[in-house]
Each structure stands twice: as C-alpha cells, then as structure tokens.
Design a protein around this motif. Structure first.
Motif, PDB file in Angstrom:
ATOM      1  N   ALA A   1       0.971  -1.318   0.346  1.00  0.00           N
ATOM      2  CA  ALA A   1       0.205  -0.014  -0.067  1.00  0.00           C
ATOM      3  C   ALA A   1       0.758   0.842  -0.205  1.00  0.00           C
ATOM      4  O   ALA A   1       1.922   1.024   0.563  1.00  0.00           O
ATOM      5  CB  ALA A   1      -0.927  -0.113   0.957  1.00  0.00           C
ATOM      6  N   ASN A   2       0.504   2.167  -0.268  1.00  0.00           N
ATOM      7  CA  ASN A   2       1.027   3.174  -0.063  1.00  0.00           C
ATOM      8  C   ASN A   2       0.160   4.828   0.799  1.00  0.00           C
ATOM      9  O   ASN A   2      -1.140   4.623   0.902  1.00  0.00           O
ATOM     10  CB  ASN A   2       1.437   4.253  -1.774  1.00  0.00           C
ATOM     11  CG  ASN A   2       1.938   3.673  -2.860  1.00  0.00           C
ATOM     12  OD1 ASN A   2       2.315   2.903  -2.439  1.00  0.00           O
ATOM     13  ND2 ASN A   2       1.466   3.674  -3.340  1.00  0.00           N
ATOM     14  N   ILE A   3       0.500   5.091   1.896  1.00  0.00           N
ATOM     15  CA  ILE A   3       0.590   6.024   2.322  1.00  0.00           C
ATOM     16  C   ILE A   3       0.568   7.538   2.371  1.00  0.00           C
ATOM     17  O   ILE A   3       2.053   7.538   2.781  1.00  0.00           O
ATOM     18  CB  ILE A   3       0.533   5.830   4.052  1.00  0.00           C
ATOM     19  CG1 ILE A   3      -0.418   4.241   4.162  1.00  0.00           C
ATOM     20  CG2 ILE A   3      -0.325   6.537   4.848  1.00  0.00           C
ATOM     21  CD1 ILE A   3      -0.326   3.674   5.586  1.00  0.00           C
ATOM     22  N   THR A   4      -0.117   8.532   2.204  1.00  0.00           N
ATOM     23  CA  THR A   4       0.178  10.194   2.254  1.00  0.00           C
ATOM     24  C   THR A   4      -0.145  10.796   3.414  1.00  0.00           C
ATOM     25  O   THR A   4      -1.610  10.731   3.712  1.00  0.00           O
ATOM     26  CB  THR A   4      -0.468  10.265   1.251  1.00  0.00           C
ATOM     27  OG1 THR A   4       0.142   9.107  -0.270  1.00  0.00           O
ATOM     28  CG2 THR A   4       0.099  11.963   0.148  1.00  0.00           C
ATOM     29  N   PHE A   5       0.561  11.615   3.661  1.00  0.00           N
ATOM     30  CA  PHE A   5       0.003  12.309   5.028  1.00  0.00           C
ATOM     31  C   PHE A   5       0.592  13.764   4.944  1.00  0.00           C
ATOM     32  O   PHE A   5       1.655  13.947   3.753  1.00  0.00           O
ATOM     33  CB  PHE A   5      -0.313  11.758   6.249  1.00  0.00           C
ATOM     34  CG  PHE A   5       1.094  11.271   6.887  1.00  0.00           C
ATOM     35  CD1 PHE A   5       1.461  10.121   6.486  1.00  0.00           C
ATOM     36  CD2 PHE A   5       2.253  11.527   7.303  1.00  0.00           C
ATOM     37  CE1 PHE A   5       3.070   9.888   7.314  1.00  0.00           C
ATOM     38  CE2 PHE A   5       3.214  11.881   7.993  1.00  0.00           C
ATOM     39  CZ  PHE A   5       3.722  10.433   7.822  1.00  0.00           C
ATOM     40  N   THR A   6      -0.519  15.035   5.193  1.00  0.00           N
ATOM     41  CA  THR A   6       0.273  16.570   5.528  1.00  0.00           C
ATOM     42  C   THR A   6       0.699  16.208   6.793  1.00  0.00           C
ATOM     43  O   THR A   6       0.161  15.798   7.903  1.00  0.00           O
ATOM     44  CB  THR A   6      -0.117  16.860   4.807  1.00  0.00           C
ATOM     45  OG1 THR A   6      -1.584  17.304   5.608  1.00  0.00           O
ATOM     46  CG2 THR A   6      -0.500  16.876   3.810  1.00  0.00           C
ATOM     47  N   ILE A   7       1.910  17.088   6.913  1.00  0.00           N
ATOM     48  CA  ILE A   7       2.426  17.654   8.623  1.00  0.00           C
ATOM     49  C   ILE A   7       2.851  19.115   7.970  1.00  0.00           C
ATOM     50  O   ILE A   7       2.890  19.439   7.014  1.00  0.00           O
ATOM     51  CB  ILE A   7       4.397  16.705   8.288  1.00  0.00           C
ATOM     52  CG1 ILE A   7       4.561  17.316   7.383  1.00  0.00           C
ATOM     53  CG2 ILE A   7       3.572  15.416   9.456  1.00  0.00           C
ATOM     54  CD1 ILE A   7       6.820  16.857   7.522  1.00  0.00           C
ATOM     55  N   ASN A   8       3.128  19.502   9.337  1.00  0.00           N
ATOM     56  CA  ASN A   8       3.332  21.207   9.567  1.00  0.00           C
ATOM     57  C   ASN A   8       4.993  21.609   8.301  1.00  0.00           C
ATOM     58  O   ASN A   8       5.988  20.414   8.781  1.00  0.00           O
ATOM     59  CB  ASN A   8       3.547  21.564  10.203  1.00  0.00           C
ATOM     60  CG  ASN A   8       3.747  23.497  10.586  1.00  0.00           C
ATOM     61  OD1 ASN A   8       5.078  23.702  10.033  1.00  0.00           O
ATOM     62  ND2 ASN A   8       2.897  24.136  11.011  1.00  0.00           N
TER      63      ASN A   8
END
Ligand code: ADP
Ligand code: ASP
Ligand code: MG
Length: 401
Positions: free
Chosen positions: A302-309
């Motif tokens: 799977a691929n996991i994308t997330f956002t951070i500061n």
C-alpha cells in the motif's frame, strides 16, 4: 474597575510612530479600566531571529526559544517608555515575571497556568501592564515560546485568567474576512462569526488568529474582537454559535502554504502498519493532518500519504528513515510544493452539494486534488502550491462570498 486586554500584532508596533499610536488607543480606556496590553515583536523581527536559528539548524531547544522570544522584550520596553512619557503608569513584564507557566515543548509550548493573584498585585501601583506575548516559562525555569503567532494565545489566556471584560486583538486588517484580504480584494469583513468557524479558519491557515487562542476563547466563553489599530471601524466579533441568527453555508475560504506532503510507498498492507507510522509521529510531537491510503491492486503493498507542518519536515524525514527497518517501505518522498485550501461554514452541516461545488470549481481550473479531508463544517483539499491564488479566488467567487 474592569480589566480589558488589548493585543497588538507586529505591524502595530513596527516603528516608534506606530507605538505612539498605541499610546493613543490605550489612553482612551485607561481611566475607566485596568488594562493589560499584550504585544508581539516589531514586524519582521521574529522572522529575522528565525533565520539565524535556521543557519545553525537549531530547533525546539532552550536556545532557540531564548532567541525567538527576544523580539517581544524590545517592543514591551518601548511601549512602556512611550506610555510613561504620556504620564501613564505602566509596568512591562516578560512571561516569566507573571509567571506564565508552560509545558516544556520548546517552540510549541502550551500554557499550563497563570497566577492571577500576582497580576492583581501588579495593578496596585500601575494602571497598565505591558506583557510580552508568545512566551512563558517551563517548570525547569527555561523560557519557552508558544508557536509562531502565539501572542494571540497569550492575550486570550491572560484575559481568561483575570476574567477580563473584553479581549481586543488589534492587527493590520479591519477584522476577519471571507478570505485573506491581501490575496482577494473582494473579500468582505465578517461582522460576527462563531468560535467553531474561526477555529476551522485558523487551523486551516487564516493566520489572523492563532488557532489555540480561538480554542481557549471558546473554552472560556470569552468574546474576541479582531480589529485594526489604524482605523476606528468596528471589527469582527467571535462569539458563541447560539448568538448567530443566520448561519452561512460557506462563510470563508482559507489557505495554508505551510504544509508538506509525505508519501510512504510500497509498505505492507497489514493490520497495525498505520498505527506504527502514526505512533512514531506522535512520539516525536509531529502533528499529522490529512491522511490518504491507497491499496495496491495485488492487495499486498500500500501507499500512505499524509500532511505535516513544514517545520517538521526534517524531523519527519529522519524519523521515517531511521525506522525503515521496522516499517519496511520501498520508498519515501516529502514535498513542500503543496497548499491546503479549505471552505468553512456552519450551514454546511445541513446543506448538501458544498463539496461537489468545490471539486467542480477546481476541476474547471484544471487543478488536481492530491488529498481531501472534511469535518462537519469544513472541506479541505491539498493541491499544488502554484495554484493557491487561483483556487482561493475561484472558490471565493463560486460561493458568492
Ligand atoms: P499580527 O501581526 O497583527 O498578529 P498576522 O499577520 O498574524 O497579524 O495576521 C493578520 C494577517 O492575517 C492579515 O494581514 C491577513 O493577510 C491574514 N489573513 C489570512 N486570512 C485572513 C482572513 N480570513 N481575514 C483576515 N486576515 C486574514
Ligand atoms: N512575534 C511572534 C511571531 O512573529 C509572535 C506573534 O507575533 O504572535 O510569531
Ligand atoms: Mg498574528
């Protein structure tokens, strides 16, 4: 006598003439009220200090907070001098002198306690307290800072601690607008809005108020007014939802260019893997926002994308690289060229079609959506940073703001 808190941001203390202008504003209230003025550093000062720290790659440390908080020491000193010159008894105070006690998360400290008995004592011999915003002291006696833009939070925290009658946030615009008036000239000033809407606007990038200041005001039911220090017009009141008669479906559009997108590709698609990634993030105090998981066609990887500061970019990169033994992913990529665009409105709770309108408008402008997240009163999308202005302007128009 009532106490009122007046907070002035960087542009309102940018030079000695602006500081003299604050004396005028304060002098109108001083006979009727006890006044706590909370100040930011002079415009641009904290950015300058941040650049020095960046040169040394110094972050989240005792030293970085010592440097970052120094700008406010200058502005409170200067305003106190200017007040005294006009015969107003004032006392300048740094955070530790109150004291404003915080936890020890340098550069993102949270206020734990303010001793208001001492505030009353300070008022025995003074009419105005000029308090440095953005700073506190932790239990080890080290100076901490509350995160960029944190003077708003100082103002709300002190106003709550002394049960102030009012908390006025003076800034360089006349209030909270339907979107940033500096990028959309047709933005309109909102006269009254709910804590919830403001909270969503701040947390999605509208830096006119520090997010935690809104959270704290909501918790303590403290009415906030955002207004300009340069004009005499009334500003925006931030109040309880029940005080709003008409609830707008969409009341504002906000944007944030402070995001970074993290993509972990080729990771085993099995129970516990997300828990592992996000506990690593939380152990390192990294806030994660939007999360998207794509399952591969074979159902194995799977691929996991997330956002951070963006501030957490280097830390996130090293935490994920150092833990690849355990996570066992194929590749990792981090991208700062993204922006988050959000539409916010209380009326969204009871109205359908808001998301459809948003996605259609972006599509019409050939803007690709990289990630989506929603709450009851907000829809956010992640896009390529270069489309920020066009996205904000077209959404502002399509919702008739
Ligand atoms: P201060 O130094 O007074 O704290 P900030 O720069 O932190 O001021 O916040 C004010 C700025 O917030 C404005 O100049 C404006 O560009 C920006 N802003 C972003 N979104 C909004 C909005 N919806 N309404 C008003 N201002 C906004
Ligand atoms: N001076 C600090 C900053 O620039 C705090 C503030 O302005 O609220 O972030
Ligand atoms: Mg600010």
């Amino acid at each position: 006598m009532n106490t009122i808190v007046m907070k002035f941001g960087g542009t309102s203390v940018a030079d000695t003439d602006k500081i003299k202008n604050i004396v005028k504003i304060v002098s109108k209230e001083v006979k009727k009220n006890k006044i706590i003025v909370v100040l930011s550093a002079m415009a641009g000062e904290t950015d300058k200090l941040q650049k020095y720290l960046d040169d040394f790659k110094s972050q989240n440390s005792i030293e970085s907070d010592l440097v970052l908080t120094s700008g406010e020491q200058v502005s409170i000193g200067l305003l106190s001098i200017a007040l005294k010159k006009e015969g107003i008894n004032s006392l300048p105070l740094l955070g530790w002198q109150v004291p404003i006690i915080t936890d020890d998360n340098h550069e993102k400290a949270k206020i734990l306690k303010i001793d208001n008995k001492r505030i009353n004592k300070f008022f025995e011999n003074n009419d105005v307290i000029v308090l440095a915003g953005f700073q506190g002291i932790n239990v080890n006696g080290n100076i901490t800072s509350l995160g960029r833009g944190g003077s708003d939070t100082t103002a709300v925290a002190i106003a709550s601690a002394v049960e102030a009658e009012r908390c006025d946030i003076y800034t360089d615009v006349e209030g909270v607008y339907t979107t940033d008036p500096n990028i959309e000239k047709n933005a309109k000033k909102i006269s009254k809005m709910s804590y919830e809407e403001m909270l969503e606007m701040s947390s999605t990038g509208a830096k006119v108020l520090h997010t935690r200041s809104v959270e704290l005001a909501m918790k303590n039911n403290l009415i906030l007014q955002v207004l300009s220090s340069l004009t005499k017009k009334s500003g925006t009141f931030i109040v309880d939802e029940n005080e709003l008669i008409e609830k707008e479906i969409v009341s504002g559009v906000s944007y944030s260019k402070n995001e970074a997108k993290v993509t972990i590709s080729g990771i085993l698609d099995k129970p516990g893997i997300s828990a592992k990634i996000f506990s690593l993030m939380s152990e390192n105090n990294i806030n994660v926002d939007m999360i998207v998981q794509n399952i591969s066609q074979d159902g194995i990887l799977a691929n996991i994308t997330f956002t951070i500061n963006q501030k957490d970019y280097n830390l996130t990169k090293s935490v994920l690289e150092n833990n690849n033994n355990e996570l066992d992913y194929k590749s990792l990529s981090l991208d700062k060229n993204v922006a988050k665009i959000s539409v916010i409105g209380m009326g969204m709770m009871s109205q359908s079609g808001v998301a459809e309108k948003m996605f259609k408008t972006l599509a019409k402008n050939a803007i690709n959506i990289l990630a989506i997240s929603t709450s009851e009163i907000k829809i956010s999308v992640l896009i390529d940073k270069k489309y920020t202005n066009i996205a904000v302007k077209s959404l502002h128009e399509v919702y008739n703001l």
